[in-house]
Design a protein around this motif. Structure first.
Motif, PDB file in Angstrom:
ATOM      1  N   ARG A  78       3.382  -1.599   1.161  1.00  0.00           N
ATOM      2  CA  ARG A  78       2.974  -0.454   0.345  1.00  0.00           C
ATOM      3  C   ARG A  78       2.104   0.507   1.151  1.00  0.00           C
ATOM      4  O   ARG A  78       2.273   1.726   1.078  1.00  0.00           O
ATOM      5  CB  ARG A  78       2.215  -0.915  -0.900  1.00  0.00           C
ATOM      6  CG  ARG A  78       3.083  -1.347  -2.034  1.00  0.00           C
ATOM      7  CD  ARG A  78       2.300  -1.479  -3.322  1.00  0.00           C
ATOM      8  NE  ARG A  78       1.059  -2.228  -3.202  1.00  0.00           N
ATOM      9  CZ  ARG A  78       0.946  -3.540  -3.354  1.00  0.00           C
ATOM     10  NH1 ARG A  78       2.022  -4.262  -3.624  1.00  0.00           N
ATOM     11  NH2 ARG A  78      -0.213  -4.126  -3.241  1.00  0.00           N
ATOM     12  N   ALA A  81       4.262   2.381   3.641  1.00  0.00           N
ATOM     13  CA  ALA A  81       5.077   3.402   2.974  1.00  0.00           C
ATOM     14  C   ALA A  81       4.211   4.585   2.558  1.00  0.00           C
ATOM     15  O   ALA A  81       4.643   5.746   2.678  1.00  0.00           O
ATOM     16  CB  ALA A  81       5.779   2.795   1.759  1.00  0.00           C
ATOM     17  N   ALA A  82       3.014   4.330   2.070  1.00  0.00           N
ATOM     18  CA  ALA A  82       2.111   5.412   1.663  1.00  0.00           C
ATOM     19  C   ALA A  82       1.693   6.235   2.875  1.00  0.00           C
ATOM     20  O   ALA A  82       1.606   7.465   2.806  1.00  0.00           O
ATOM     21  CB  ALA A  82       0.896   4.845   0.949  1.00  0.00           C
ATOM     22  N   GLU A  84       3.404   6.609   5.670  1.00  0.00           N
ATOM     23  CA  GLU A  84       4.561   7.357   6.125  1.00  0.00           C
ATOM     24  C   GLU A  84       4.834   8.544   5.197  1.00  0.00           C
ATOM     25  O   GLU A  84       5.166   9.630   5.648  1.00  0.00           O
ATOM     26  CB  GLU A  84       5.787   6.444   6.190  1.00  0.00           C
ATOM     27  CG  GLU A  84       7.009   7.126   6.774  1.00  0.00           C
ATOM     28  CD  GLU A  84       8.151   6.165   6.943  1.00  0.00           C
ATOM     29  OE1 GLU A  84       9.255   6.495   6.464  1.00  0.00           O
ATOM     30  OE2 GLU A  84       7.944   5.092   7.533  1.00  0.00           O
ATOM     31  N   GLU A  85       4.678   8.311   3.914  1.00  0.00           N
ATOM     32  CA  GLU A  85       4.875   9.394   2.941  1.00  0.00           C
ATOM     33  C   GLU A  85       3.836  10.490   3.149  1.00  0.00           C
ATOM     34  O   GLU A  85       4.141  11.668   3.038  1.00  0.00           O
ATOM     35  CB  GLU A  85       4.801   8.853   1.529  1.00  0.00           C
ATOM     36  CG  GLU A  85       5.131   9.864   0.460  1.00  0.00           C
ATOM     37  CD  GLU A  85       5.098   9.242  -0.915  1.00  0.00           C
ATOM     38  OE1 GLU A  85       4.326   9.744  -1.750  1.00  0.00           O
ATOM     39  OE2 GLU A  85       5.835   8.271  -1.136  1.00  0.00           O
ATOM     40  N   GLY A  86       2.629  10.104   3.450  1.00  0.00           N
ATOM     41  CA  GLY A  86       1.558  11.076   3.696  1.00  0.00           C
ATOM     42  C   GLY A  86       1.802  11.911   4.928  1.00  0.00           C
ATOM     43  O   GLY A  86       1.496  13.098   4.972  1.00  0.00           O
ATOM     44  N   LEU A  88       4.796  12.612   6.150  1.00  0.00           N
ATOM     45  CA  LEU A  88       5.962  13.448   5.930  1.00  0.00           C
ATOM     46  C   LEU A  88       5.617  14.689   5.119  1.00  0.00           C
ATOM     47  O   LEU A  88       6.227  15.736   5.302  1.00  0.00           O
ATOM     48  CB  LEU A  88       7.064  12.651   5.208  1.00  0.00           C
ATOM     49  CG  LEU A  88       7.711  11.528   6.001  1.00  0.00           C
ATOM     50  CD1 LEU A  88       8.717  10.783   5.127  1.00  0.00           C
ATOM     51  CD2 LEU A  88       8.404  12.056   7.244  1.00  0.00           C
ATOM     52  N   GLN A  89       4.643  14.608   4.229  1.00  0.00           N
ATOM     53  CA  GLN A  89       4.289  15.733   3.380  1.00  0.00           C
ATOM     54  C   GLN A  89       3.449  16.760   4.112  1.00  0.00           C
ATOM     55  O   GLN A  89       3.367  17.902   3.696  1.00  0.00           O
ATOM     56  CB  GLN A  89       3.550  15.251   2.128  1.00  0.00           C
ATOM     57  CG  GLN A  89       4.445  14.491   1.188  1.00  0.00           C
ATOM     58  CD  GLN A  89       3.676  13.990  -0.036  1.00  0.00           C
ATOM     59  OE1 GLN A  89       2.464  14.172  -0.133  1.00  0.00           O
ATOM     60  NE2 GLN A  89       4.391  13.368  -0.964  1.00  0.00           N
TER      61      GLN A  89
END
Length: 90
Positions: A78, A81-82, A84-86, A88-89
């Motif tokens: 988790r 993933a968080a 990586e998501e951060g 990407l944004q």
């Protein structure tokens, strides 16, 4: 005597198949417990019943270990993933 100080940084911890390792060890403890049960009388006569109960305790603690490492593995995934998501944004 001089205080010892490290000359370099500690290496990153090794990550491997932790869940599989703990599960395999737990199974081994339970197999050892079951393999010793037919010989309980011999263990009792010689004062070695703690061998049998140690294997059962190892299996029980292994169940707690499986629960713990599965939760830890899910939390690490988790967090990755968080992160990586951060990135990407941005």
């Amino acid at each position: 005597m001089a205080k010892w100080t490290p000359q370099h940084e500690a290496p990153e911890p090794l990550e491997g198949p932790v869940v599989a390792t703990i599960t395999g060890g737990t199974i081994l403890w339970f197999v050892l417990f079951l393999a010793q049960l037919p010989f309980y009388g011999w263990f009792d006569d010689h004062g070695h019943t703690w061998w049998v109960w140690t294997c059962l305790a190892g299996g029980g603690l292994g169940l707690i270990g499986i629960w713990y490492v599965r939760k830890r593995d899910a939390a690490l995934k988790r967090a990755a993933a968080a992160a990586e998501e951060g990135t990407l944004q941005e």
